[in-house]
Design a protein around this motif. Structure first.
Motif, short mmCIF file in Angstrom:
data_model
loop_
_atom_site.label_atom_id
_atom_site.label_comp_id
_atom_site.label_asym_id
_atom_site.label_seq_id
_atom_site.Cartn_x
_atom_site.Cartn_y
_atom_site.Cartn_z
N LEU A 86 0.83 -1.21 0.00
CA LEU A 86 0.00 0.00 0.00
C LEU A 86 0.86 1.26 0.00
O LEU A 86 0.56 2.22 -0.72
CB LEU A 86 -0.93 0.01 1.22
CG LEU A 86 -2.19 -0.82 1.08
CD1 LEU A 86 -2.94 -0.87 2.40
CD2 LEU A 86 -3.09 -0.27 0.00
N ILE A 87 1.93 1.25 0.78
CA ILE A 87 2.83 2.42 0.81
C ILE A 87 3.42 2.65 -0.59
O ILE A 87 3.50 3.79 -1.05
CB ILE A 87 3.96 2.20 1.85
CG1 ILE A 87 3.42 2.39 3.27
CG2 ILE A 87 5.13 3.14 1.61
CD1 ILE A 87 3.10 3.83 3.64
N GLN A 88 3.81 1.57 -1.26
CA GLN A 88 4.32 1.68 -2.62
C GLN A 88 3.29 2.33 -3.54
O GLN A 88 3.63 3.21 -4.34
CB GLN A 88 4.67 0.29 -3.16
CG GLN A 88 5.96 -0.28 -2.62
CD GLN A 88 7.16 0.17 -3.44
OE1 GLN A 88 7.04 0.40 -4.64
NE2 GLN A 88 8.29 0.28 -2.79
N THR A 102 8.56 17.34 -5.38
CA THR A 102 8.00 16.10 -4.80
C THR A 102 8.64 14.88 -5.45
O THR A 102 9.04 13.93 -4.76
CB THR A 102 6.47 16.08 -4.97
OG1 THR A 102 5.91 17.10 -4.16
CG2 THR A 102 5.88 14.74 -4.58
N LYS A 103 8.77 14.91 -6.76
CA LYS A 103 9.38 13.79 -7.46
C LYS A 103 10.83 13.58 -7.02
O LYS A 103 11.26 12.45 -6.78
CB LYS A 103 9.29 13.99 -8.98
CG LYS A 103 7.88 13.85 -9.49
CD LYS A 103 7.79 14.08 -10.98
CE LYS A 103 6.33 13.94 -11.40
NZ LYS A 103 6.14 14.03 -12.83
N ARG A 104 11.58 14.67 -6.90
CA ARG A 104 12.97 14.56 -6.44
C ARG A 104 13.03 13.96 -5.04
O ARG A 104 13.87 13.11 -4.74
CB ARG A 104 13.66 15.92 -6.48
CG ARG A 104 14.10 16.33 -7.87
CD ARG A 104 15.02 17.55 -7.83
NE ARG A 104 14.37 18.73 -7.24
CZ ARG A 104 13.63 19.60 -7.92
NH1 ARG A 104 13.43 19.44 -9.21
NH2 ARG A 104 13.10 20.64 -7.32
N HIS A 105 12.13 14.41 -4.17
CA HIS A 105 12.12 13.90 -2.80
C HIS A 105 11.81 12.39 -2.77
O HIS A 105 12.50 11.64 -2.08
CB HIS A 105 11.08 14.65 -1.96
CG HIS A 105 11.00 14.19 -0.56
ND1 HIS A 105 11.96 14.46 0.37
CD2 HIS A 105 10.07 13.40 0.07
CE1 HIS A 105 11.65 13.90 1.52
NE2 HIS A 105 10.50 13.24 1.37
N MET A 109 14.21 9.01 -1.65
CA MET A 109 13.80 8.01 -0.67
C MET A 109 14.07 6.58 -1.17
O MET A 109 14.08 5.64 -0.38
CB MET A 109 12.33 8.17 -0.32
CG MET A 109 11.99 9.49 0.33
SD MET A 109 10.21 9.76 0.45
CE MET A 109 9.77 8.54 1.67
N GLN A 110 14.25 6.44 -2.47
CA GLN A 110 14.52 5.15 -3.12
C GLN A 110 13.46 4.10 -2.76
O GLN A 110 13.79 2.94 -2.50
CB GLN A 110 15.91 4.65 -2.76
CG GLN A 110 17.00 5.60 -3.22
CD GLN A 110 18.39 5.12 -2.89
OE1 GLN A 110 18.59 4.19 -2.14
NE2 GLN A 110 19.37 5.79 -3.47
N LEU A 111 12.20 4.51 -2.81
CA LEU A 111 11.09 3.59 -2.52
C LEU A 111 10.55 2.92 -3.78
O LEU A 111 9.95 1.86 -3.71
CB LEU A 111 9.94 4.33 -1.84
CG LEU A 111 10.20 4.85 -0.45
CD1 LEU A 111 9.04 5.71 0.01
CD2 LEU A 111 10.42 3.69 0.50
N LEU A 112 10.71 3.57 -4.91
CA LEU A 112 10.12 3.06 -6.14
C LEU A 112 11.15 2.36 -7.02
O LEU A 112 12.28 2.60 -7.01
CB LEU A 112 9.46 4.20 -6.92
CG LEU A 112 8.45 5.02 -6.14
CD1 LEU A 112 7.91 6.15 -6.99
CD2 LEU A 112 7.30 4.15 -5.67
#
Length: 112
Positions: A86-88, A102-105, A109-112
């Motif tokens: 869900l977080i993804q 926002t995209k840079r942030h 975070m290296q989540l995607l």
């Protein structure tokens, strides 16, 4: 022609200010602390709100599971996998609708 395309896609886009931790999508950046800025039409706003609602429900289910059923049917890894999924989804939508900042942030975070 552009107006018609906007209406078909869910209406005109507006800026929103999002706190993932609090599960909030705010119209007023002064209303509360926020982490990310996005631009959403009505349909996108509803979809993001639904994802936050699912995340909140997952949090509540997780708390109930661990407080009432330490040996319940779902393992820790199954519960965590559902939450992580869900977080993804939330961060994918935020990236898709986000400002450049926002995209840079989210990239940092290296989540995607």
């Amino acid at each position: 022609m552009r107006v018609l395309a906007d209406l078909e896609a869910g209406g005109e886009r507006k800026p929103y200010y999002v706190s993932v931790q609090a599960g909030q999508i705010l119209e007023d950046p002064q209303a509360a602390a926020y982490e990310l800025e996005v631009s959403l039409n009505e349909r996108e706003h509803i979809k993001l709100r639904e994802l936050f609602d699912e995340l909140s429900s997952m949090d509540e289910a997780e708390m109930f599971h661990f407080s009432h059923s330490p040996f319940g049917a779902a393992s820790d890894s199954q519960i965590n996998a559902g939450y992580d999924g869900l977080i993804q989804q939330v961060y994918k939508k935020l990236y898709e609708y986000g400002t450049d900042e926002t995209k840079r942030h989210i990239e940092s975070m290296q989540l995607l």
